[in-house]
Write a protein that holds these residues in place. Structure first.
Motif, PDB file in Angstrom:
ATOM      1  N   LYS A 101      -8.535  -0.619  11.981  1.00 46.79           N
ATOM      2  CA  LYS A 101      -9.764  -0.540  11.187  1.00 46.79           C
ATOM      3  C   LYS A 101      -9.438  -0.190   9.736  1.00 46.79           C
ATOM      4  O   LYS A 101     -10.022  -0.729   8.799  1.00 46.79           O
ATOM      5  CB  LYS A 101     -10.710   0.519  11.775  1.00 46.79           C
ATOM      6  CG  LYS A 101     -11.466   0.087  13.010  1.00 46.79           C
ATOM      7  CD  LYS A 101     -12.401   1.208  13.453  1.00 46.79           C
ATOM      8  CE  LYS A 101     -13.202   0.842  14.680  1.00 46.79           C
ATOM      9  NZ  LYS A 101     -14.101   1.949  15.096  1.00 46.79           N
ATOM     10  N   ALA A 102      -8.496   0.741   9.572  1.00 42.30           N
ATOM     11  CA  ALA A 102      -8.100   1.155   8.224  1.00 42.30           C
ATOM     12  C   ALA A 102      -7.427   0.020   7.464  1.00 42.30           C
ATOM     13  O   ALA A 102      -7.634  -0.142   6.258  1.00 42.30           O
ATOM     14  CB  ALA A 102      -7.163   2.358   8.314  1.00 42.30           C
ATOM     15  N   ILE A 103      -6.623  -0.781   8.162  1.00 41.31           N
ATOM     16  CA  ILE A 103      -5.970  -1.920   7.518  1.00 41.31           C
ATOM     17  C   ILE A 103      -7.009  -2.918   7.031  1.00 41.31           C
ATOM     18  O   ILE A 103      -6.953  -3.398   5.892  1.00 41.31           O
ATOM     19  CB  ILE A 103      -4.995  -2.595   8.497  1.00 41.31           C
ATOM     20  CG1 ILE A 103      -3.839  -1.652   8.841  1.00 41.31           C
ATOM     21  CG2 ILE A 103      -4.448  -3.900   7.905  1.00 41.31           C
ATOM     22  CD1 ILE A 103      -2.967  -2.138   9.981  1.00 41.31           C
ATOM     23  N   TRP A 106       4.069  -2.444   3.421  1.00 38.32           N
ATOM     24  CA  TRP A 106       2.973  -3.384   3.651  1.00 38.32           C
ATOM     25  C   TRP A 106       1.888  -2.723   4.493  1.00 38.32           C
ATOM     26  O   TRP A 106       2.183  -1.976   5.428  1.00 38.32           O
ATOM     27  CB  TRP A 106       3.495  -4.643   4.348  1.00 38.32           C
ATOM     28  CG  TRP A 106       4.497  -5.400   3.528  1.00 38.32           C
ATOM     29  CD1 TRP A 106       5.850  -5.417   3.697  1.00 38.32           C
ATOM     30  CD2 TRP A 106       4.221  -6.218   2.386  1.00 38.32           C
ATOM     31  NE1 TRP A 106       6.428  -6.199   2.735  1.00 38.32           N
ATOM     32  CE2 TRP A 106       5.466  -6.707   1.912  1.00 38.32           C
ATOM     33  CE3 TRP A 106       3.058  -6.590   1.712  1.00 38.32           C
ATOM     34  CZ2 TRP A 106       5.572  -7.550   0.812  1.00 38.32           C
ATOM     35  CZ3 TRP A 106       3.157  -7.428   0.611  1.00 38.32           C
ATOM     36  CH2 TRP A 106       4.402  -7.901   0.174  1.00 38.32           C
ATOM     37  N   ASP A 107       0.633  -3.022   4.178  1.00 37.71           N
ATOM     38  CA  ASP A 107      -0.479  -2.337   4.835  1.00 37.71           C
ATOM     39  C   ASP A 107      -0.493  -2.506   6.345  1.00 37.71           C
ATOM     40  O   ASP A 107      -0.851  -1.590   7.075  1.00 37.71           O
ATOM     41  CB  ASP A 107      -1.825  -2.768   4.228  1.00 37.71           C
ATOM     42  CG  ASP A 107      -2.090  -4.267   4.295  1.00 37.71           C
ATOM     43  OD1 ASP A 107      -1.382  -4.983   5.034  1.00 37.71           O
ATOM     44  OD2 ASP A 107      -3.018  -4.729   3.596  1.00 37.71           O
ATOM     45  N   ASN A 108      -0.089  -3.686   6.848  1.00 31.61           N
ATOM     46  CA  ASN A 108      -0.194  -3.907   8.286  1.00 31.61           C
ATOM     47  C   ASN A 108       0.912  -3.231   9.090  1.00 31.61           C
ATOM     48  O   ASN A 108       0.971  -3.363  10.301  1.00 31.61           O
ATOM     49  CB  ASN A 108      -0.221  -5.409   8.619  1.00 31.61           C
ATOM     50  CG  ASN A 108       1.045  -6.128   8.218  1.00 31.61           C
ATOM     51  OD1 ASN A 108       1.548  -5.953   7.107  1.00 31.61           O
ATOM     52  ND2 ASN A 108       1.572  -6.952   9.103  1.00 31.61           N
ATOM     53  N   PHE A 109       1.789  -2.461   8.410  1.00 25.92           N
ATOM     54  CA  PHE A 109       2.805  -1.713   9.138  1.00 25.92           C
ATOM     55  C   PHE A 109       2.376  -0.268   9.393  1.00 25.92           C
ATOM     56  O   PHE A 109       3.164   0.533   9.897  1.00 25.92           O
ATOM     57  CB  PHE A 109       4.135  -1.729   8.384  1.00 25.92           C
ATOM     58  CG  PHE A 109       4.696  -3.107   8.221  1.00 25.92           C
ATOM     59  CD1 PHE A 109       4.688  -4.000   9.265  1.00 25.92           C
ATOM     60  CD2 PHE A 109       5.197  -3.519   7.005  1.00 25.92           C
ATOM     61  CE1 PHE A 109       5.180  -5.289   9.115  1.00 25.92           C
ATOM     62  CE2 PHE A 109       5.692  -4.802   6.845  1.00 25.92           C
ATOM     63  CZ  PHE A 109       5.689  -5.691   7.911  1.00 25.92           C
ATOM     64  N   ALA A 127       0.852  -1.190   0.000  1.00 26.54           N
ATOM     65  CA  ALA A 127       0.000   0.000   0.000  1.00 26.54           C
ATOM     66  C   ALA A 127       0.888   1.240   0.000  1.00 26.54           C
ATOM     67  O   ALA A 127       2.105   1.154   0.203  1.00 26.54           O
ATOM     68  CB  ALA A 127      -0.904   0.019   1.233  1.00 26.54           C
ATOM     69  N   LEU A 128       0.286   2.367  -0.243  1.00 31.68           N
ATOM     70  CA  LEU A 128       0.969   3.652  -0.132  1.00 31.68           C
ATOM     71  C   LEU A 128       0.496   4.308   1.156  1.00 31.68           C
ATOM     72  O   LEU A 128      -0.670   4.678   1.284  1.00 31.68           O
ATOM     73  CB  LEU A 128       0.639   4.540  -1.333  1.00 31.68           C
ATOM     74  CG  LEU A 128       1.146   5.986  -1.273  1.00 31.68           C
ATOM     75  CD1 LEU A 128       2.670   6.022  -1.183  1.00 31.68           C
ATOM     76  CD2 LEU A 128       0.660   6.779  -2.482  1.00 31.68           C
ATOM     77  N   VAL A 129       1.392   4.432   2.134  1.00 34.65           N
ATOM     78  CA  VAL A 129       1.072   5.117   3.380  1.00 34.65           C
ATOM     79  C   VAL A 129       1.287   6.611   3.173  1.00 34.65           C
ATOM     80  O   VAL A 129       2.346   7.034   2.695  1.00 34.65           O
ATOM     81  CB  VAL A 129       1.969   4.620   4.531  1.00 34.65           C
ATOM     82  CG1 VAL A 129       1.699   5.430   5.799  1.00 34.65           C
ATOM     83  CG2 VAL A 129       1.714   3.150   4.791  1.00 34.65           C
ATOM     84  N   ILE A 130       0.283   7.416   3.492  1.00 37.97           N
ATOM     85  CA  ILE A 130       0.368   8.854   3.236  1.00 37.97           C
ATOM     86  C   ILE A 130       0.119   9.665   4.509  1.00 37.97           C
ATOM     87  O   ILE A 130      -0.574   9.216   5.423  1.00 37.97           O
ATOM     88  CB  ILE A 130      -0.632   9.301   2.155  1.00 37.97           C
ATOM     89  CG1 ILE A 130      -2.078   9.088   2.625  1.00 37.97           C
ATOM     90  CG2 ILE A 130      -0.377   8.566   0.850  1.00 37.97           C
ATOM     91  CD1 ILE A 130      -3.131   9.702   1.705  1.00 37.97           C
ATOM     92  N   ASP A 131       0.703  10.841   4.550  1.00 39.69           N
ATOM     93  CA  ASP A 131       0.390  11.848   5.561  1.00 39.69           C
ATOM     94  C   ASP A 131      -0.832  12.590   5.035  1.00 39.69           C
ATOM     95  O   ASP A 131      -0.761  13.366   4.082  1.00 39.69           O
ATOM     96  CB  ASP A 131       1.581  12.799   5.734  1.00 39.69           C
ATOM     97  CG  ASP A 131       1.366  13.807   6.858  1.00 39.69           C
ATOM     98  OD1 ASP A 131       0.236  14.318   6.986  1.00 39.69           O
ATOM     99  OD2 ASP A 131       2.336  14.112   7.575  1.00 39.69           O
TER     100      ASP A 131
END
Length: 429
Positions: free
Chosen positions: A366-368, A276-279, A160-164
């Motif tokens: 929840k977001a994951i 990874w999304d779960n991080f 995933a792309l983790v964003i601020d």
């Protein structure tokens, strides 16, 4: 999936949650082979994994539940940080003394199958000691290699792309499912120009992102027999990454190195990064902003190349207690109480029963869950590409050489040649 460029991302990609070892939690397994049964019919199996103190505490609680349900099966435990785990495992496997059951990842299945280390669990499924029913989104096939069941998934994750969120909002950027790499590049420039921050922490060595990009274009990082891309492909990828730093849309790796082990996003020198999304939980713990998960950019507006990855449980071919090992694995992947204890520590639970049993209450988890549900609903998920014997060595080389390139220690051409040289040796090609 598992698996160094910058220390933070290197650890994330390689360890899927691995961190410092903590001694003293659980009994350290030192017995040879599978322990012989006691006079009262009790048997002991050895279970090894990589991870940190919190994971060890959680796993020990699940083992207590297992031993209550199966009082004739005792479990000895051993855990290490990711690199030390595999060093120890290699020594044990070479000496004919691997643990009965252990945490595993996709990049190691063919390697240890070729070394005759892994037990084919198919017979235990037929015998009714292990169920492969009830897995989410095709994860039941994740540990199958050449018709053999060599690993059983315990959790899932996806890139995933983790964003601020605040930076993206300030820049007027709204990433949506199906956005293209052109859209992404334009977004990075908007973020740079409107907020003064680099759009991304840099993509030199995010191997699993590069895999998705290749899959979008009809290729893949690995095939069953070797690499699925050319030197020209990698030259293009790393040239683009280098230009991104020069243009100020990606963070200079030297700046990232200065703030280790904190992430570039939490340190506010990048607006996002691929992982990874779960991080996602790490960013909330490290930073002061609000963080979210955005979709992977695409080549054609549709295909992301994504799949659900997973940590797995595998068994030793040398175990003297295959039935009990299978019962242990079955309990760990199906029992609802295990999910309530483990949460998303090893990813989103792989079986529907465990997924339903753990309902996160915090916004990050929840977001994951919502992100993975959106992937399933959008129909973008595909099967993972098989990893050949030697994939773990190729991955380590990719991450190390990418870091050297990012830090200016190698040119693009030299880095590409070095990677292919080392990979051909590792893959025997």
């Amino acid at each position: 999936m598992q698996h160094d460029q910058k220390v933070d991302r290197r650890t994330i990609l390689k360890a899927a949650g691995a961190s410092l070892a903590v001694a003293g939690l659980g009994a350290t397994a030192t017995a040879c082979g599978g322990d012989s049964g006691a006079g009262d019919g009790t048997v002991t199996i050895r279970y090894a994994w990589w991870g940190a103190e919190d994971r060890a505490q959680r796993i020990n609680k699940t083992i207590e539940l297992f031993e209550k349900k199966y009082p004739k099966i005792k479990v000895k435990t051993d855990f290490q940080p990711y690199p030390d785990f595999w060093k120890k495992f290699n020594t044990q496997a070479s000496g004919g003394n691997p643990p009965d059951v252990f945490q595993n990842a996709i990049g190691f299945l063919r390697k240890y199958d070729a070394k005759n280390v892994l037990l084919d669990l198919s017979e235990q499924v037929k015998a009714g000691n292990l169920s492969m029913d009830g897995f989410r989104a095709g994860l039941d096939k994740f540990g199958e290699i050449d018709g053999k069941l060599l690993g059983v998934p315990v959790g899932s994750n996806s890139m995933a792309l983790v964003i601020d969120k605040h930076v993206y909002t300030k820049a007027g950027v709204t990433p949506e499912q199906g956005w293209t790499w052109d859209d992404f590049d334009a977004a990075m420039k908007k973020i740079r120009d409107r907020t003064g921050r680099a759009g991304d922490s840099g993509m030199y060595g995010v191997m699993y992102l590069y895999d998705l990009y290749l899959r979008q274009n009809g290729k893949a990082f690995f095939t069953e027999g070797g690499l699925g891309f050319t030197e020209a492909d990698l030259t293009d990828w790393w040239t683009k990454a280098k230009k991104g730093v020069e243009d100020g849309i990606y963070t200079d790796a030297k700046k990232v190195a200065q703030i280790k082990p904190k992430s570039a996003v939490a340190a506010e020198i990048a607006a996002g990064e691929f992982t990874w999304d779960n991080f996602t939980v790490r960013y909330t713990a490290e930073g002061k902003s609000e963080y979210g998960l955005a979709s992977i950019p695409t080549t054609d507006g549709k295909k992301t190349g994504q799949y659900l990855g997973s940590l797995m449980l595998s068994a030793s071919k040398r175990t003297q207690h295959p039935k009990e090992v299978a019962q242990f694995i079955d309990f760990m992947v199906h029992d609802p109480e295990v999910a309530k204890i483990m949460g998303y520590d090893r990813g989103v639970p792989a079986t529907q029963a465990q997924y339903d049993a753990f309902q996160p209450t915090d916004e990050v988890n929840k977001a994951i869950a919502a992100y993975e549900e959106s992937l399933v609903a959008s129909g973008v998920l595909e099967p993972i590409t098989p990893h050949p014997n030697g994939a773990d060595i190729c991955e380590a080389a990719f991450l190390r050489i990418a870091e050297e390139l990012a830090l200016g220690k190698r040119s693009v051409g030299d880095a590409v040649k070095q990677f292919f040289t080392e990979s051909k040796t590792a893959l025997g090609s």
